[in-house]
Design a protein around this motif. Structure first.
Motif, PDB file in Angstrom:
ATOM      1  N   VAL A 229     -17.188  94.816  60.824  1.00  0.00           N
ATOM      2  CA  VAL A 229     -15.991  94.201  60.834  1.00  0.00           C
ATOM      3  C   VAL A 229     -14.905  95.246  59.840  1.00  0.00           C
ATOM      4  O   VAL A 229     -15.667  95.550  58.792  1.00  0.00           O
ATOM      5  CB  VAL A 229     -15.740  92.834  59.974  1.00  0.00           C
ATOM      6  N   PHE A 230     -14.041  95.594  60.347  1.00  0.00           N
ATOM      7  CA  PHE A 230     -12.996  96.402  59.882  1.00  0.00           C
ATOM      8  C   PHE A 230     -11.703  95.819  59.581  1.00  0.00           C
ATOM      9  O   PHE A 230     -11.337  94.783  60.457  1.00  0.00           O
ATOM     10  CB  PHE A 230     -12.827  97.413  60.612  1.00  0.00           C
ATOM     11  N   VAL A 231     -11.169  95.929  58.519  1.00  0.00           N
ATOM     12  CA  VAL A 231      -9.762  95.427  58.161  1.00  0.00           C
ATOM     13  C   VAL A 231      -8.747  96.708  57.871  1.00  0.00           C
ATOM     14  O   VAL A 231      -9.027  97.561  57.118  1.00  0.00           O
ATOM     15  CB  VAL A 231      -9.606  94.555  56.825  1.00  0.00           C
ATOM     16  N   PHE A 232      -7.644  97.072  58.608  1.00  0.00           N
ATOM     17  CA  PHE A 232      -6.836  98.051  58.633  1.00  0.00           C
ATOM     18  C   PHE A 232      -5.450  97.529  57.955  1.00  0.00           C
ATOM     19  O   PHE A 232      -4.972  96.602  58.681  1.00  0.00           O
ATOM     20  CB  PHE A 232      -6.627  98.653  59.928  1.00  0.00           C
ATOM     21  N   SER A 233      -5.213  98.157  57.074  1.00  0.00           N
ATOM     22  CA  SER A 233      -3.764  97.773  56.415  1.00  0.00           C
ATOM     23  C   SER A 233      -3.310  99.081  55.714  1.00  0.00           C
ATOM     24  O   SER A 233      -3.541  99.960  55.822  1.00  0.00           O
ATOM     25  CB  SER A 233      -3.971  96.796  55.340  1.00  0.00           C
ATOM     26  N   LEU A 234      -1.976  98.794  55.054  1.00  0.00           N
ATOM     27  CA  LEU A 234      -1.084  99.697  54.571  1.00  0.00           C
ATOM     28  C   LEU A 234      -1.494 100.016  53.144  1.00  0.00           C
ATOM     29  O   LEU A 234      -0.841  99.694  52.079  1.00  0.00           O
ATOM     30  CB  LEU A 234       0.325  99.350  54.476  1.00  0.00           C
ATOM     31  N   PHE A 235      -2.893 100.474  53.128  1.00  0.00           N
ATOM     32  CA  PHE A 235      -3.294 100.782  51.900  1.00  0.00           C
ATOM     33  C   PHE A 235      -2.914 102.188  51.210  1.00  0.00           C
ATOM     34  O   PHE A 235      -2.600 102.440  49.896  1.00  0.00           O
ATOM     35  CB  PHE A 235      -4.854 101.026  51.724  1.00  0.00           C
ATOM     36  N   GLY A 236      -2.661 103.088  52.137  1.00  0.00           N
ATOM     37  CA  GLY A 236      -1.970 104.480  51.795  1.00  0.00           C
ATOM     38  C   GLY A 236      -2.976 105.412  51.660  1.00  0.00           C
ATOM     39  O   GLY A 236      -4.319 105.121  51.298  1.00  0.00           O
ATOM     40  N   GLY A 237      -2.782 106.784  52.099  1.00  0.00           N
ATOM     41  CA  GLY A 237      -3.468 107.828  51.997  1.00  0.00           C
ATOM     42  C   GLY A 237      -4.834 107.766  53.063  1.00  0.00           C
ATOM     43  O   GLY A 237      -5.043 106.923  53.994  1.00  0.00           O
TER      44      GLY A 237
ATOM     45  N   ALA B 126     -12.972  87.637  57.591  1.00  0.00           N
ATOM     46  CA  ALA B 126     -14.052  88.954  57.700  1.00  0.00           C
ATOM     47  C   ALA B 126     -15.362  89.110  57.146  1.00  0.00           C
ATOM     48  O   ALA B 126     -16.227  89.494  57.697  1.00  0.00           O
ATOM     49  CB  ALA B 126     -12.845  90.177  56.868  1.00  0.00           C
ATOM     50  N   GLN B 127     -15.502  88.452  56.037  1.00  0.00           N
ATOM     51  CA  GLN B 127     -16.711  88.352  55.351  1.00  0.00           C
ATOM     52  C   GLN B 127     -17.631  87.515  55.927  1.00  0.00           C
ATOM     53  O   GLN B 127     -18.919  87.700  56.237  1.00  0.00           O
ATOM     54  CB  GLN B 127     -16.649  87.770  53.806  1.00  0.00           C
ATOM     55  N   GLU B 128     -17.359  86.497  56.571  1.00  0.00           N
ATOM     56  CA  GLU B 128     -18.073  85.464  57.264  1.00  0.00           C
ATOM     57  C   GLU B 128     -18.535  85.963  58.777  1.00  0.00           C
ATOM     58  O   GLU B 128     -19.776  85.829  59.034  1.00  0.00           O
ATOM     59  CB  GLU B 128     -17.428  84.006  57.712  1.00  0.00           C
ATOM     60  N   LEU B 129     -17.393  86.771  59.415  1.00  0.00           N
ATOM     61  CA  LEU B 129     -17.997  87.363  60.564  1.00  0.00           C
ATOM     62  C   LEU B 129     -18.821  88.256  60.470  1.00  0.00           C
ATOM     63  O   LEU B 129     -19.993  88.534  61.478  1.00  0.00           O
ATOM     64  CB  LEU B 129     -16.653  87.873  61.513  1.00  0.00           C
ATOM     65  N   HIS B 130     -19.027  89.228  59.207  1.00  0.00           N
ATOM     66  CA  HIS B 130     -19.996  90.134  58.739  1.00  0.00           C
ATOM     67  C   HIS B 130     -21.399  89.473  58.705  1.00  0.00           C
ATOM     68  O   HIS B 130     -22.099  89.865  59.082  1.00  0.00           O
ATOM     69  CB  HIS B 130     -19.549  90.751  57.550  1.00  0.00           C
ATOM     70  N   LYS B 131     -21.329  88.088  58.129  1.00  0.00           N
ATOM     71  CA  LYS B 131     -22.645  87.420  57.894  1.00  0.00           C
ATOM     72  C   LYS B 131     -23.279  87.189  59.052  1.00  0.00           C
ATOM     73  O   LYS B 131     -24.465  86.817  59.201  1.00  0.00           O
ATOM     74  CB  LYS B 131     -22.343  86.121  56.985  1.00  0.00           C
TER      75      LYS B 131
ATOM     76  N   ASN C 198     -18.745  93.726  50.459  1.00  0.00           N
ATOM     77  CA  ASN C 198     -19.509  92.640  51.031  1.00  0.00           C
ATOM     78  C   ASN C 198     -19.633  92.755  52.560  1.00  0.00           C
ATOM     79  O   ASN C 198     -19.566  91.947  53.101  1.00  0.00           O
ATOM     80  CB  ASN C 198     -18.821  91.468  50.736  1.00  0.00           C
ATOM     81  N   GLY C 199     -19.809  94.173  52.964  1.00  0.00           N
ATOM     82  CA  GLY C 199     -20.075  94.583  54.281  1.00  0.00           C
ATOM     83  C   GLY C 199     -18.773  94.861  55.126  1.00  0.00           C
ATOM     84  O   GLY C 199     -19.035  94.980  56.358  1.00  0.00           O
ATOM     85  N   VAL C 200     -17.966  94.399  54.725  1.00  0.00           N
ATOM     86  CA  VAL C 200     -16.539  94.671  55.450  1.00  0.00           C
ATOM     87  C   VAL C 200     -16.029  96.111  55.060  1.00  0.00           C
ATOM     88  O   VAL C 200     -15.784  96.480  53.812  1.00  0.00           O
ATOM     89  CB  VAL C 200     -15.476  93.497  55.083  1.00  0.00           C
ATOM     90  N   GLN C 201     -15.576  96.655  56.095  1.00  0.00           N
ATOM     91  CA  GLN C 201     -15.059  97.940  55.789  1.00  0.00           C
ATOM     92  C   GLN C 201     -13.554  97.982  55.749  1.00  0.00           C
ATOM     93  O   GLN C 201     -12.826  97.542  56.910  1.00  0.00           O
ATOM     94  CB  GLN C 201     -15.270  99.076  56.902  1.00  0.00           C
ATOM     95  N   TYR C 202     -12.942  98.341  54.835  1.00  0.00           N
ATOM     96  CA  TYR C 202     -11.286  98.436  54.596  1.00  0.00           C
ATOM     97  C   TYR C 202     -10.850  99.868  54.713  1.00  0.00           C
ATOM     98  O   TYR C 202     -11.343 100.468  53.999  1.00  0.00           O
ATOM     99  CB  TYR C 202     -11.058  97.694  53.312  1.00  0.00           C
ATOM    100  N   ARG C 203      -9.854  99.904  55.636  1.00  0.00           N
ATOM    101  CA  ARG C 203      -9.482 101.357  55.836  1.00  0.00           C
ATOM    102  C   ARG C 203      -7.958 101.119  55.861  1.00  0.00           C
ATOM    103  O   ARG C 203      -7.364 100.355  56.302  1.00  0.00           O
ATOM    104  CB  ARG C 203      -9.977 101.810  57.051  1.00  0.00           C
ATOM    105  N   ASP C 204      -7.333 102.306  55.549  1.00  0.00           N
ATOM    106  CA  ASP C 204      -5.708 102.428  55.788  1.00  0.00           C
ATOM    107  C   ASP C 204      -5.489 102.609  57.404  1.00  0.00           C
ATOM    108  O   ASP C 204      -6.387 102.967  58.039  1.00  0.00           O
ATOM    109  CB  ASP C 204      -5.436 103.887  55.056  1.00  0.00           C
ATOM    110  N   VAL C 205      -4.328 102.430  57.610  1.00  0.00           N
ATOM    111  CA  VAL C 205      -4.156 102.143  58.976  1.00  0.00           C
ATOM    112  C   VAL C 205      -4.154 103.623  59.688  1.00  0.00           C
ATOM    113  O   VAL C 205      -4.155 103.593  60.883  1.00  0.00           O
ATOM    114  CB  VAL C 205      -2.670 101.534  59.405  1.00  0.00           C
ATOM    115  N   SER C 206      -4.006 104.564  58.887  1.00  0.00           N
ATOM    116  CA  SER C 206      -4.166 105.978  59.416  1.00  0.00           C
ATOM    117  C   SER C 206      -5.517 106.223  59.930  1.00  0.00           C
ATOM    118  O   SER C 206      -5.854 107.288  60.889  1.00  0.00           O
ATOM    119  CB  SER C 206      -3.940 107.066  58.426  1.00  0.00           C
TER     120      SER C 206
END
Length: 70
Positions: free
Chosen positions: A44-52, A34-39, A59-67
């Motif tokens: 770039v987004f990463v969706f996972s079960l972070f909660g809430g 994800a970081q290299e694709l951003h460069k 580092n330029g990558v956007q991490y989000r809950d699956v909601s």
């Protein structure tokens, strides 16, 4: 280009997670890819079960809950 990764299984990770503790190979690979694709100029987004309403940029990558997906 907008690129999204959807991680439903395993441990939710961000770039900061790698600095704080050891992660498995697939989790580490996701963060580094994800970081290299951003460069290369991608949004770039990463969706996972972070909660809430978890939302974090690292580092330029956007991490989000699956909601936030879809």
């Amino acid at each position: 280009m907008r690129i999204g990764f959807y991680g439903r299984f395993g441990r939710p990770v961000t770039g900061q997670t790698l600095e704080e503790s050891a992660c498995g190979g697939s989790e580490s690979a996701l963060v580094y890819m994800a970081q290299e694709l951003h460069k290369l100029g991608n949004e770039v987004f990463v969706f996972s079960l972070f909660g809430g309403n978890f939302a974090e940029d690292w580092n330029g990558v956007q991490y989000r809950d699956v909601s936030h997906f879809g």
